[in-house]
Write a protein that holds these residues in place. Structure first.
Motif, PDB file in Angstrom:
ATOM      1  N   UNK A  17      61.006  88.578  54.381  1.00 30.32           N
ATOM      2  CA  UNK A  17      61.928  87.851  53.507  1.00 30.32           C
ATOM      3  C   UNK A  17      63.086  87.259  54.299  1.00 30.32           C
ATOM      4  N   UNK A  18      63.701  86.236  53.766  1.00 34.07           N
ATOM      5  CA  UNK A  18      64.921  85.698  54.368  1.00 34.07           C
ATOM      6  C   UNK A  18      64.674  84.602  55.375  1.00 34.07           C
ATOM      7  N   UNK A  19      65.496  84.594  56.412  1.00 33.55           N
ATOM      8  CA  UNK A  19      65.537  83.496  57.363  1.00 33.55           C
ATOM      9  C   UNK A  19      64.572  83.711  58.526  1.00 33.55           C
ATOM     10  N   UNK A  20      63.964  82.638  59.009  1.00 36.09           N
ATOM     11  CA  UNK A  20      63.002  82.724  60.098  1.00 36.09           C
ATOM     12  C   UNK A  20      63.678  82.876  61.456  1.00 36.09           C
ATOM     13  N   UNK A  21      64.981  82.663  61.538  1.00 39.38           N
ATOM     14  CA  UNK A  21      65.657  82.769  62.822  1.00 39.38           C
ATOM     15  C   UNK A  21      66.560  84.009  62.907  1.00 39.38           C
ATOM     16  N   UNK A  22      66.392  84.952  61.969  1.00 39.40           N
ATOM     17  CA  UNK A  22      67.174  86.190  61.971  1.00 39.40           C
ATOM     18  C   UNK A  22      66.247  87.388  61.860  1.00 39.40           C
ATOM     19  N   UNK A  23      66.600  88.461  62.576  1.00 39.57           N
ATOM     20  CA  UNK A  23      65.784  89.672  62.530  1.00 39.57           C
ATOM     21  C   UNK A  23      65.885  90.308  61.130  1.00 39.57           C
ATOM     22  N   UNK A  24      64.965  91.200  60.791  1.00 41.47           N
ATOM     23  CA  UNK A  24      64.983  91.804  59.456  1.00 41.47           C
ATOM     24  C   UNK A  24      66.302  92.512  59.124  1.00 41.47           C
ATOM     25  N   UNK A  25      66.939  93.154  60.107  1.00 42.42           N
ATOM     26  CA  UNK A  25      68.201  93.850  59.837  1.00 42.42           C
ATOM     27  C   UNK A  25      69.310  92.860  59.482  1.00 42.42           C
ATOM     28  N   UNK A  26      69.430  91.778  60.253  1.00 42.63           N
ATOM     29  CA  UNK A  26      70.471  90.784  59.970  1.00 42.63           C
ATOM     30  C   UNK A  26      70.184  90.039  58.671  1.00 42.63           C
ATOM     31  N   UNK A  27      68.908  89.797  58.381  1.00 48.08           N
ATOM     32  CA  UNK A  27      68.543  89.149  57.127  1.00 48.08           C
ATOM     33  C   UNK A  27      68.943  90.023  55.950  1.00 48.08           C
ATOM     34  N   UNK A  28      68.686  91.323  56.066  1.00 45.99           N
ATOM     35  CA  UNK A  28      69.038  92.248  54.992  1.00 45.99           C
ATOM     36  C   UNK A  28      70.543  92.269  54.760  1.00 45.99           C
ATOM     37  N   UNK A  29      71.326  92.283  55.836  1.00 45.19           N
ATOM     38  CA  UNK A  29      72.787  92.270  55.705  1.00 45.19           C
ATOM     39  C   UNK A  29      73.246  90.997  55.007  1.00 45.19           C
TER      40      UNK A  29
END
Length: 72
Positions: A23-35
């Motif tokens: 989920x989220x952005x393709x240029x951010x890791x899962x942890x940063x996307x979750x934040x």
């Protein structure tokens, strides 16, 4: 050899696999996307919800008028 492309997070610089169900952005890791997603989920009070709703309605009306405007 990894199945998915290896990307580098633009926020923290960590490498991660870009998986299709991420989920989220393709240029951010899962942890940063979750934040980022948690920050977007902030609670709005009634006035803020009404204001956002009115802005969205005005935006939709403007787009509709631009798309279907008759040229004279």
């Amino acid at each position: 050899m990894p199945l998915f492309p290896i990307k580098t997070c633009v926020v923290c610089g960590e490498e991660f696999e870009l998986k299709p169900d991420k989920p989220g952005f393709a240029n951010r890791c899962p942890e940063c996307t979750e934040e980022e997603m948690e920050a977007q989920r902030e609670k709005l009070d009634a006035d803020q919800r009404k204001e956002k709703s009115e802005m969205d309605a005005a935006r939709r009306e403007t787009i509709r008028n631009m798309l279907y405007r008759k040229e004279s």
